[in-house]
Write a protein that holds these residues in place. Structure first.
Motif, PDB file in Angstrom:
ATOM      1  N   GLY A 100       0.817  -1.194   0.000  1.00 48.41           N
ATOM      2  CA  GLY A 100       0.000   0.000   0.000  1.00 48.41           C
ATOM      3  C   GLY A 100       0.852   1.245   0.000  1.00 48.41           C
ATOM      4  O   GLY A 100       0.711   2.072  -0.882  1.00 48.41           O
ATOM      5  N   THR A 101       1.765   1.369   0.988  1.00 49.61           N
ATOM      6  CA  THR A 101       2.569   2.595   1.109  1.00 49.61           C
ATOM      7  C   THR A 101       3.498   2.760  -0.092  1.00 49.61           C
ATOM      8  O   THR A 101       3.632   3.848  -0.645  1.00 49.61           O
ATOM      9  N   TYR A 102       4.114   1.627  -0.503  1.00 49.66           N
ATOM     10  CA  TYR A 102       5.029   1.710  -1.642  1.00 49.66           C
ATOM     11  C   TYR A 102       4.299   2.079  -2.927  1.00 49.66           C
ATOM     12  O   TYR A 102       4.799   2.859  -3.734  1.00 49.66           O
ATOM     13  N   ALA A 103       3.103   1.536  -3.109  1.00 45.65           N
ATOM     14  CA  ALA A 103       2.310   1.844  -4.303  1.00 45.65           C
ATOM     15  C   ALA A 103       1.949   3.326  -4.318  1.00 45.65           C
ATOM     16  O   ALA A 103       2.083   4.003  -5.341  1.00 45.65           O
ATOM     17  N   VAL A 155       5.627   9.690  -6.766  1.00 46.73           N
ATOM     18  CA  VAL A 155       6.878  10.007  -7.481  1.00 46.73           C
ATOM     19  C   VAL A 155       6.595  10.136  -8.982  1.00 46.73           C
ATOM     20  O   VAL A 155       7.076  11.072  -9.629  1.00 46.73           O
ATOM     21  N   ALA A 156       5.785   9.234  -9.529  1.00 52.69           N
ATOM     22  CA  ALA A 156       5.441   9.298 -10.950  1.00 52.69           C
ATOM     23  C   ALA A 156       4.721  10.618 -11.262  1.00 52.69           C
ATOM     24  O   ALA A 156       4.998  11.266 -12.275  1.00 52.69           O
ATOM     25  N   PHE A 157       3.827  11.021 -10.372  1.00 50.90           N
ATOM     26  CA  PHE A 157       3.106  12.276 -10.566  1.00 50.90           C
ATOM     27  C   PHE A 157       4.076  13.462 -10.578  1.00 50.90           C
ATOM     28  O   PHE A 157       3.980  14.347 -11.414  1.00 50.90           O
ATOM     29  N   LEU A 158       5.024  13.471  -9.636  1.00 44.08           N
ATOM     30  CA  LEU A 158       5.989  14.573  -9.576  1.00 44.08           C
ATOM     31  C   LEU A 158       6.824  14.647 -10.852  1.00 44.08           C
ATOM     32  O   LEU A 158       7.068  15.725 -11.389  1.00 44.08           O
ATOM     33  N   PHE A 159       7.268  13.469 -11.358  1.00 44.55           N
ATOM     34  CA  PHE A 159       8.026  13.460 -12.614  1.00 44.55           C
ATOM     35  C   PHE A 159       7.190  14.032 -13.751  1.00 44.55           C
ATOM     36  O   PHE A 159       7.658  14.848 -14.535  1.00 44.55           O
TER      37      PHE A 159
END
Length: 132
Positions: free
Chosen positions: A1-4, A10-14
């Motif tokens: 859950g937390t890692y997902a 992180v993907a959103f920030l990129f």
């Protein structure tokens, strides 16, 4: 859950910063012109398939340098002749054609950038012979 959730964050920030840092449109695609200089005038021909709006033409220096003239609009395929004395530098000094010839022409705007054009040599102008 937390890692997902972290991976999605992180993907959103990129994605967010990647889209914010996109390079400006390619100036080579943005503007297509033909330029001709005489001893007293500059002729600019819009060779794009769209009308130009609010473009800056700068002589002998890329903006903000050079002697500038604000072109309101120029329809596709049309040309405009501008007296060289209508060009002024940042301090308001007018270009003096009897002291300076047009070596380079920059056309564009702050949003899309500026593109350099080199006018062909002036016909009948005195060109010093090349160094031997």
């Amino acid at each position: 859950g937390t890692y997902a959730a972290l991976a999605v964050g992180v993907a959103f920030l990129f994605w967010f910063f990647g889209s914010a840092l996109k390079p400006p449109p390619d100036p080579a695609r943005a503007l297509n012109a033909a330029v001709e200089a005489t001893l007293t005038h500059l002729r600019v021909i819009n060779q794009n398939d769209y009308d130009w709006q609010e473009k800056t033409i700068a002589l002998n220096g890329k903006p903000p340098n050079g002697y500038k003239y604000k072109l309101r609009n120029l329809k596709t395929g049309e040309s405009v002749e501008i007296s060289l004395t209508n060009f002024a530098d940042a301090d308001g000094n007018r270009l003096e054609p009897w002291r300076m010839t047009v070596a380079e022409v920059w056309i564009g705007d702050e949003k899309e950038g500026y593109r350099p054009f080199t006018p062909p040599p002036i016909q009948g102008a005195l060109v010093p012979p090349p160094f031997q």
